[in-house]
Design a protein around this motif. Structure first.
Motif, PDB file in Angstrom:
ATOM      1  N   VAL A 297       0.927  -1.137   0.057  1.00 36.53           N
ATOM      2  CA  VAL A 297      -0.121  -0.044  -0.045  1.00 36.53           C
ATOM      3  C   VAL A 297       0.788   1.440  -0.092  1.00 36.53           C
ATOM      4  N   GLU A 298       0.424   2.286  -0.347  1.00 38.70           N
ATOM      5  CA  GLU A 298       1.036   3.692  -0.189  1.00 38.70           C
ATOM      6  C   GLU A 298       0.358   4.703   0.882  1.00 38.70           C
TER       7      GLU A 298
ATOM      8  N   ASP B  23      -0.532   7.613   0.709  1.00 33.90           N
ATOM      9  CA  ASP B  23      -1.394   8.785   0.101  1.00 33.90           C
ATOM     10  C   ASP B  23      -2.451   7.958  -1.000  1.00 33.90           C
ATOM     11  N   GLU B  24      -2.603   6.740  -0.927  1.00 34.41           N
ATOM     12  CA  GLU B  24      -3.558   6.286  -1.731  1.00 34.41           C
ATOM     13  C   GLU B  24      -4.944   6.243  -1.036  1.00 34.41           C
ATOM     14  N   PRO B  25      -6.029   6.331  -1.708  1.00 34.93           N
ATOM     15  CA  PRO B  25      -7.360   6.529  -1.250  1.00 34.93           C
ATOM     16  C   PRO B  25      -7.454   5.181  -0.223  1.00 34.93           C
ATOM     17  N   ALA B  26      -8.111   5.476   0.826  1.00 32.27           N
ATOM     18  CA  ALA B  26      -8.582   4.708   1.885  1.00 32.27           C
ATOM     19  C   ALA B  26      -9.591   5.144   2.669  1.00 32.27           C
TER      20      ALA B  26
ATOM     21  N   THR C  32      -7.003   9.169   2.940  1.00 33.02           N
ATOM     22  CA  THR C  32      -5.983   8.313   2.493  1.00 33.02           C
ATOM     23  C   THR C  32      -5.910   7.334   3.575  1.00 33.02           C
TER      24      THR C  32
ATOM     25  N   HIS D  66      -8.837  -2.451   4.510  1.00 32.10           N
ATOM     26  CA  HIS D  66      -7.898  -1.962   3.477  1.00 32.10           C
ATOM     27  C   HIS D  66      -6.817  -2.796   3.286  1.00 32.10           C
TER      28      HIS D  66
ATOM     29  N   ALA E 125      -5.701  -5.420   0.196  1.00 32.03           N
ATOM     30  CA  ALA E 125      -4.540  -5.255  -0.630  1.00 32.03           C
ATOM     31  C   ALA E 125      -3.363  -6.312  -0.575  1.00 32.03           C
TER      32      ALA E 125
END
Length: 274
Positions: free
Chosen positions: A61-62, A64-67, A73, A112, A116
């Motif tokens: 995961v990153e 700043d990815e949407p979550a 994020t 999340h 992932a």
């Protein structure tokens, strides 16, 4: 190392308590039944956050990815700024505007990460963090926000990791224990409105908060968490030490009075030793 101040837990109005101090060099002192398993309540969150940060480093995961809610994020979830309510699956504010301490946010974070990686969050925590640190008496049997169970001996191992990380890069840990979304105000559960109410990524930051569950001697860079089950873990980088205390009595006025005095006694004793 022997630390007399740890014996102060015997004066607390609890049936069972265990405590440990861990220095930055890895040496430690303990008091009480260190292998007794206690429900952690929200002290679960730093463990969950560590697994989440490991997933970031592994590229699953990153930050700043949407979550979470729309516009939120993974970073927002970790820093209690997603806008999710405390214990309801409800959006109470736009992401990034307020520090809304949220158990629901950590539940969303666990979901999340499961999606992932394909690995249930409890298994990811166990395989990525608990087993490598030798935390064999620690388990997560439900929500990553509050359903951890552990011992003082195991959390002392985690406290050592937080001062000399082996599982994460030092840079990642520095980021996680630095202020995220600075300047946001909010309520620190049990201690009222704080302005600002500074948090890192899964770790609460002492800063200048008053009142607070750590001590007057605690440096502003102190980070950690406490739990409503009567538990806490703090790391004070200025003192080069961390402290864990676990009890079997729910947090309340007794803890708000006893914990800061206890922390000040531990830090004073460490300072005297130089």
């Amino acid at each position: 190392m022997h630390t007399q101040s740890l014996a102060l837990i015997e004066q607390w109005p609890v049936t069972t308590a265990a405590a440990a101090v861990v220095l930055a060099d890895g040496t430690s002192a303990t008091h009480g039944p260190v292998d007794h398993r206690f429900p952690l309540a929200s002290v679960t969150k730093p463990l969950a956050a560590y697994a989440a940060l490991l997933a970031v480093e592994e590229g699953a995961v990153e930050l700043d990815e949407p979550a979470g809610p729309e516009g939120s994020t993974f970073r927002h979830l970790l820093a209690h700024t997603s806008g999710l309510a405390f214990d309801e699956d409800r959006v109470a504010a736009p992401p990034g505007e307020r520090r809304l301490y949220s158990n629901t946010g950590f539940d969303r974070l666990g979901d999340h990460l499961h999606r992932a990686t394909g690995i249930p969050f409890a298994a990811y925590l166990r395989e990525g963090v608990l087993e490598p640190l030798g935390m064999t008496a620690t388990s997560l049997d439900g929500s990553p926000a509050r359903d951890g169970v552990s011992t003082a001996a195991d959390l002392a191992r985690f406290a050592a990791e937080l001062q000399a990380p082996r599982l994460l890069s030092a840079r990642t840990l520095t980021d996680a224990t630095g202020v995220q979304f600075p300047g946001l105000s909010g309520v620190l559960p049990g201690f009222g409105h704080q302005k600002p109410n500074d948090w890192g990524l899964g770790f609460e930051i002492r800063d200048g908060k008053a009142p607070h569950w750590t001590g007057e001697r605690s440096s502003g860079g102190t980070f950690g968490h406490f739990g409503q089950s009567g538990t806490f873990l703090w790391v004070d980088p200025d003192a080069g030490a961390a402290c864990v205390a676990l009890t079997d009595r729910a947090f309340g006025p007794w803890a708000a009075e006893a914990w800061p005095a206890f922390t000040d006694a531990v830090l004073a004793e460490l300072a005297e030793r130089g």
